[in-house]
Enzyme design. Structure first.
Site, PDB file in Angstrom:
ATOM      1  N   GLU A  30      13.989  -9.510 -26.398  1.00 44.80           N
ATOM      2  CA  GLU A  30      14.182  -9.928 -25.004  1.00 44.80           C
ATOM      3  C   GLU A  30      15.229 -11.035 -24.928  1.00 44.80           C
ATOM      4  OE1 GLU A  30      13.687  -9.488 -21.961  1.00 44.80           O
ATOM      5  OE2 GLU A  30      11.920  -8.257 -21.605  1.00 44.80           O
ATOM      6  N   ASN A  45      10.137 -10.700 -13.722  1.00 48.17           N
ATOM      7  CA  ASN A  45      11.209 -10.203 -14.578  1.00 48.17           C
ATOM      8  C   ASN A  45      12.525 -10.177 -13.807  1.00 48.17           C
ATOM      9  OD1 ASN A  45      11.680  -9.311 -17.253  1.00 48.17           O
ATOM     10  ND2 ASN A  45       9.973  -7.868 -17.110  1.00 48.17           N
ATOM     11  N   ASP A  62      13.200  -3.986 -15.809  1.00 47.38           N
ATOM     12  CA  ASP A  62      12.844  -5.099 -16.690  1.00 47.38           C
ATOM     13  C   ASP A  62      13.901  -6.201 -16.516  1.00 47.38           C
ATOM     14  OD1 ASP A  62      12.100  -6.669 -19.058  1.00 47.38           O
ATOM     15  OD2 ASP A  62      11.022  -4.908 -19.735  1.00 47.38           O
TER      16      ASP A  62
END
Length: 296
Positions: free
Chosen positions: A18, A148, A201
């Site tokens: 991430e 997100n 995302d």
């Protein structure tokens, strides 16, 4: 829009890669693995990926003006030194750390830090999007499952964020001078199907104000126009891209982190590069990532 397809630049085998961040000073890409908690420093010139282990889950971070980082960990917002060692807790996670951790976040152009949380059971909608200012966390949005996709328009007039399990991207009017934002509105809603559960995302904004969203379990990155319509779709060779970031000297290399956690053995056999770091050249550049300023 792209001059090539996504290709793997680092077979990282990340459980939950991430928060890629290009450091234009060092010419490296920093990124995290949330579940094998570490901050990574990838040098595309040499292919070397340096790993700084952390004592707890790290969801997001921003580079810090003057060196080091600010980061959203499970327990709260912390400063980290150059080797990602936690130094000072700036604010505790106001939620139940047994079921909540910090997730996606970044700084605005003035160097203010924003970070959201994840309601891990995804049962009660207890997650929030926060702004860290004046030594405390201020909630901007509540009732979320997974905060997100945080990004800011190039002109500083819009703040974007998504709630991934709800297949929705929101935006709100933003005042870059004060850091204050208006009411949240639905900007784009994705309609899932039995065959396609791809959902928004992490994200990045390009220099034209288009919003690039990694679609988790969707094997693609979607470029949205400023009016919320889909402009282009770029396939990713694994199921779970998680977040994108523009990098390279011209900010025209789009990097994508991916995940392998929760994937079946059969899927991992078919997608051995799951959890890798991927890159693609783009025609439109991104924007330099703002750094955290303690005075912001």
């Amino acid at each position: 829009m792209s001059s090539s397809d996504f290709h793997c630049v680092l077979d990282a085998r990340a459980q939950l890669g991430e928060c890629p961040r290009w450091d234009e000073r060092e010419r490296v890409l920093y990124w995290v693995d949330i579940l094998q908690p570490a901050l990574h420093r990838f040098d595309p010139a040499t292919g070397v990926d340096q790993v700084f282990a952390l004592p707890e889950h790290i969801g997001c971070f921003s580079l810090r003006e003057g060196g080091g980082f600010i980061a959203g960990l499970r327990s709260g917002v912390w400063t980290l030194d150059d080797s990602a060692r936690p130094v000072t807790q700036l604010a505790a996670n106001p939620e139940d750390v047994r079921t909540s951790r910090f997730n996606d976040g970044r700084c605005d152009a003035a160097g203010r830090f924003f970070a959201g949380t994840i309601d891990e059971p995804k049962a009660g909608g207890h997650a929030h999007l926060y702004r860290y200012a004046d030594g405390r966390l201020e909630s901007l949005s509540s009732g979320l499952l997974t905060s997100n996709g945080l990004a800011f328009s190039p002109d500083g007039q819009w703040l974007y964020h998504s709630d991934t399990p709800n297949f929705t991207i929101y935006r709100r009017a933003y005042d870059a001078a004060t850091g204050q934002s208006g009411a949240s509105e639905v900007w784009a809603r994705i309609e899932p199907s039995a065959e396609d559960r791809g959902r928004p995302d992490g994200a990045a904004i390009d220099a034209e104000g288009y919003y690039w969203s990694a679609f988790y379990e969707g094997s693609r990155v979607v470029r949205f126009a400023p009016d919320g319509t889909v402009d282009a779709v770029y396939p990713v060779p694994v199921s779970c891209p998680t977040m994108c970031a523009f990098g390279g000297d011209d900010l025209r290399t789009l990097y994508i982190t991916t995940a392998r956690a929760g994937r079946s053995a059969d899927e991992l056999q078919r997608q051995p590069l799951a959890g890798g770091l991927f890159a693609m050249r783009t025609d439109v550049p991104g924007l330099a990532e703002p750094r955290w300023r303690e005075s912001a």
